[in-house]
Motif scaffolding. Structure first.
Motif, PDB file in Angstrom:
ATOM      1  N   VAL A 102      19.007 -37.526  88.985  1.00 42.89           N
ATOM      2  CA  VAL A 102      18.292 -36.612  89.900  1.00 42.89           C
ATOM      3  C   VAL A 102      18.274 -35.212  89.283  1.00 42.89           C
ATOM      4  N   PRO A 103      17.109 -34.551  89.238  1.00 46.28           N
ATOM      5  CA  PRO A 103      17.095 -33.167  88.757  1.00 46.28           C
ATOM      6  C   PRO A 103      18.026 -32.309  89.630  1.00 46.28           C
ATOM      7  N   LEU A 104      18.763 -31.415  88.982  1.00 49.85           N
ATOM      8  CA  LEU A 104      19.824 -30.692  89.692  1.00 49.85           C
ATOM      9  C   LEU A 104      19.327 -29.920  90.917  1.00 49.85           C
ATOM     10  N   ASP A 105      18.136 -29.316  90.810  1.00 46.98           N
ATOM     11  CA  ASP A 105      17.653 -28.526  91.958  1.00 46.98           C
ATOM     12  C   ASP A 105      17.342 -29.440  93.148  1.00 46.98           C
ATOM     13  N   GLN A 106      16.786 -30.628  92.857  1.00 45.18           N
ATOM     14  CA  GLN A 106      16.502 -31.578  93.955  1.00 45.18           C
ATOM     15  C   GLN A 106      17.798 -32.085  94.578  1.00 45.18           C
ATOM     16  N   ALA A 107      18.782 -32.359  93.715  1.00 41.68           N
ATOM     17  CA  ALA A 107      20.080 -32.831  94.222  1.00 41.68           C
ATOM     18  C   ALA A 107      20.682 -31.769  95.139  1.00 41.68           C
ATOM     19  N   TRP A 108      20.615 -30.521  94.696  1.00 38.80           N
ATOM     20  CA  TRP A 108      21.224 -29.424  95.474  1.00 38.80           C
ATOM     21  C   TRP A 108      20.547 -29.285  96.825  1.00 38.80           C
ATOM     22  N   LYS A 109      19.218 -29.433  96.816  1.00 36.36           N
ATOM     23  CA  LYS A 109      18.464 -29.344  98.066  1.00 36.36           C
ATOM     24  C   LYS A 109      18.916 -30.425  99.050  1.00 36.36           C
ATOM     25  N   LYS A 110      19.117 -31.633  98.525  1.00 34.00           N
ATOM     26  CA  LYS A 110      19.528 -32.738  99.398  1.00 34.00           C
ATOM     27  C   LYS A 110      20.950 -32.549  99.928  1.00 34.00           C
ATOM     28  N   VAL A 111      21.815 -32.037  99.048  1.00 37.09           N
ATOM     29  CA  VAL A 111      23.208 -31.821  99.442  1.00 37.09           C
ATOM     30  C   VAL A 111      23.288 -30.727 100.507  1.00 37.09           C
ATOM     31  N   GLY A 112      22.402 -29.751 100.371  1.00 41.97           N
ATOM     32  CA  GLY A 112      22.413 -28.618 101.299  1.00 41.97           C
ATOM     33  C   GLY A 112      22.980 -27.410 100.586  1.00 41.97           C
ATOM     34  N   GLU A 113      22.327 -26.258 100.750  1.00 39.95           N
ATOM     35  CA  GLU A 113      22.734 -25.118  99.935  1.00 39.95           C
ATOM     36  C   GLU A 113      23.958 -24.393 100.474  1.00 39.95           C
ATOM     37  N   THR A 114      24.549 -24.924 101.553  1.00 38.18           N
ATOM     38  CA  THR A 114      25.831 -24.374 101.988  1.00 38.18           C
ATOM     39  C   THR A 114      26.973 -25.016 101.201  1.00 38.18           C
ATOM     40  N   ARG A 115      26.637 -25.944 100.295  1.00 36.39           N
ATOM     41  CA  ARG A 115      27.652 -26.579  99.430  1.00 36.39           C
ATOM     42  C   ARG A 115      27.378 -26.181  97.990  1.00 36.39           C
ATOM     43  N   GLY A 116      28.375 -26.332  97.139  1.00 31.42           N
ATOM     44  CA  GLY A 116      28.164 -26.171  95.705  1.00 31.42           C
ATOM     45  C   GLY A 116      27.677 -27.483  95.107  1.00 31.42           C
ATOM     46  N   ILE A 117      27.239 -27.415  93.838  1.00 29.13           N
ATOM     47  CA  ILE A 117      26.755 -28.614  93.155  1.00 29.13           C
ATOM     48  C   ILE A 117      27.457 -28.733  91.802  1.00 29.13           C
ATOM     49  N   GLN A 118      27.775 -29.953  91.406  1.00 28.94           N
ATOM     50  CA  GLN A 118      28.430 -30.182  90.116  1.00 28.94           C
ATOM     51  C   GLN A 118      27.605 -31.166  89.295  1.00 28.94           C
ATOM     52  N   GLY A 119      27.364 -30.841  88.050  1.00 29.89           N
ATOM     53  CA  GLY A 119      26.686 -31.786  87.177  1.00 29.89           C
ATOM     54  C   GLY A 119      25.774 -31.100  86.187  1.00 29.89           C
ATOM     55  N   ASN A 120      24.880 -31.869  85.596  1.00 35.59           N
ATOM     56  CA  ASN A 120      24.698 -33.292  85.657  1.00 35.59           C
ATOM     57  C   ASN A 120      24.038 -33.827  84.387  1.00 35.59           C
ATOM     58  N   LEU A 121      24.588 -33.463  83.235  1.00 36.24           N
ATOM     59  CA  LEU A 121      24.011 -33.885  81.945  1.00 36.24           C
ATOM     60  C   LEU A 121      24.326 -35.369  81.694  1.00 36.24           C
ATOM     61  N   ASP A 122      23.319 -36.110  81.278  1.00 36.28           N
ATOM     62  CA  ASP A 122      23.485 -37.533  80.980  1.00 36.28           C
ATOM     63  C   ASP A 122      24.557 -37.718  79.889  1.00 36.28           C
ATOM     64  N   PRO A 123      25.642 -38.441  80.170  1.00 34.16           N
ATOM     65  CA  PRO A 123      26.707 -38.597  79.156  1.00 34.16           C
ATOM     66  C   PRO A 123      26.184 -39.213  77.857  1.00 34.16           C
ATOM     67  N   ALA A 124      25.147 -40.060  77.944  1.00 36.82           N
ATOM     68  CA  ALA A 124      24.615 -40.689  76.729  1.00 36.82           C
ATOM     69  C   ALA A 124      23.912 -39.655  75.847  1.00 36.82           C
ATOM     70  N   MET A 125      23.470 -38.557  76.454  1.00 35.09           N
ATOM     71  CA  MET A 125      22.800 -37.514  75.681  1.00 35.09           C
ATOM     72  C   MET A 125      23.770 -36.809  74.736  1.00 35.09           C
ATOM     73  N   MET A 126      25.068 -36.958  74.984  1.00 33.64           N
ATOM     74  CA  MET A 126      26.059 -36.322  74.114  1.00 33.64           C
ATOM     75  C   MET A 126      26.085 -36.948  72.712  1.00 33.64           C
ATOM     76  N   PHE A 127      25.384 -38.077  72.546  1.00 37.00           N
ATOM     77  CA  PHE A 127      25.286 -38.702  71.226  1.00 37.00           C
ATOM     78  C   PHE A 127      24.071 -38.181  70.448  1.00 37.00           C
ATOM     79  N   ALA A 128      23.212 -37.423  71.123  1.00 34.52           N
ATOM     80  CA  ALA A 128      22.011 -36.891  70.461  1.00 34.52           C
ATOM     81  C   ALA A 128      22.389 -35.674  69.609  1.00 34.52           C
ATOM     82  N   SER A 129      21.403 -35.131  68.895  1.00 34.94           N
ATOM     83  CA  SER A 129      21.672 -33.931  68.097  1.00 34.94           C
ATOM     84  C   SER A 129      21.899 -32.765  69.058  1.00 34.94           C
TER      85      SER A 129
END
Ligand code: CP3
Length: 352
Positions: A271-298
């Protein structure tokens, strides 16, 4: 510099409380683990659970990533399965399979027989590890404690290993709702007692891992998982430390996860982070969210994605950078070091 003046010492906790920070804090789920050569070296001499059960070793492993990278929080080295010993359920961790329970809990008699968990008697090594880590860290960075959420723990208990189709778990849930409720209530009591003990020992934030919640539809989550996770956050509010709620494949559940009561909700990379944050509600913080598999890329690819995530968070307070799930074994260590520095150097200062 006086540690009290060091912005790094409080950056993560401030972001959890949605206060302004000098730059975006970052820690990485499973940051102590097999991608680190110094962890693999210790694993040649000790099994994973032996590391977790020996306070001096658990503390050493917890500190390994913190010594190597400029991380903003440490997370206790342990496993979500550990408190289940106290309920009378033996398990082991098998190489590249994960937790295995030889006698899965599938019937009424086994559920009635689950013991009441007692943190001091059952897992003294966890609280001792926390004390050792805190003594080492001083006021450098905070220590996160954690537990598995009742649904994820129940899936392991019932399936006996990492669930794929949730066949037995869902059969019990649908066919025997009373028994399901008894099991979830017992697990919830355990998690509350376990997390309280971690805070008393010195944990400065808590994360509840509901890794398998994404297998539930919103209606199923509302009926069979939400009330139990909500009870955990209600009970832990009094502990006074920030609470983080994480799951994967939760795009359709993020609104309920926000409503369950944590201060911060972790999103996976689907989920794109801004959409996730909207769903969670902006009275909460958000944590994330880079794809762990992307850590193998350049690193060029990683840099662009990290910049996009920072951009989607914008200058709103309350973003904690992380991967969208645990870091994978064999991840290039150099990419981790560069990601941590990139986030610090390229994040917007937040304002209120
Ligand atoms: O984040 C950290 O650095 C703290 C340590 C930590 C571990 N497990 C150490 C571990 C934490 C927070 C966990 C939580 C955990 N354990 C979860 C929730 C997080 C998630 O990733 O969804 C789950 C589902 C488990 C169950 C579990 N334990 C799995 C799926 C595995 C991995 C299986 C494999 O080999 O790929 C484990 C074993 C485990 N827990 C390892 C570590 C470092 C690897 C064991 C080893 O060293 O051989």
């Amino acid at each position: 510099m006086n540690p009290a003046e060091d912005p790094k010492s409080s950056r993560f906790l401030k972001a959890c409380r949605r206060e302004a920070v000098d730059c975006t804090p970052i820690w990485i789920m499973r940051q102590a683990g097999r991608y680190l050569p110094e962890y693999r070296a210790l694993r040649e001499k000790h099994a994973m659970l032996e590391l977790a059960k020996t306070p001096e070793l658990a503390a050493r492993v917890t500190l390994q990533p913190v010594e190597r990278f400029d991380l903003d929080a440490a997370i206790l080295f342990s496993d979500i399965m550990v408190p289940l010993w106290g309920m009378g359920v033996p398990f082991r961790i098998e190489e590249s399979i994960g937790p295995v329970i030889d006698n899965p809990i599938r019937g009424a008699a086994q559920i009635h027989a689950l013991r009441t968990f007692d943190a001091a008697g059952d897992v003294p090594f966890v609280t001792e590890s926390i004390r050792l880590v805190r003594a080492e860290l001083g006021s450098r960075i905070p220590l996160i404690g954690f537990a598995g959420a009742p649904f994820t723990l129940a899936s392991y208990l019932i399936e006996g290993k990492s669930p794929r189709r949730f066949r037995y778990t869902k059969a019990l849930m649908f066919d025997e709702p009373k028994l399901w409720d008894e099991l979830m209530t017992k697990l919830t009591d355990t998690v509350i007692e376990y997390l309280k003990a971690q805070v008393e020992a010195g944990a400065q934030a808590l994360q509840l891992f509901d890794s398998w919640a994404g297998s539930l539809s919103p209606t199923q989550y509302a009926a069979y998982a939400f009330p139990h996770s909500q009870r955990i956050f209600q009970a832990l509010k009094k502990a006074g430390v920030p609470l983080i709620h994480f799951g994967t494949e939760t795009a359709t559940l993020l609104d309920q996860m926000g409503a369950a009561g944590a201060d911060v909700v972790g999103a996976d990379w689907r989920v794109p982070l801004d959409q996730a944050w909207k769903k969670v509600g902006e009275t909460r913080g958000i944590q994330g969210n880079l794809d762990p598999a992307m850590m193998f890329a350049s690193f060029d690819v990683i840099r662009k994605e990290a910049a996009l995530i920072l951009d989607l968070a914008g200058s709103r307070p309350g973003h904690i950078f992380n991967l969208g799930h645990g870091i994978l074994p064999e991840t290039p260590v150099d990419n981790v070091a560069r990601l941590v520095d990139f986030v610090h150097e390229n994040s917007p200062r937040t304002s209120r």
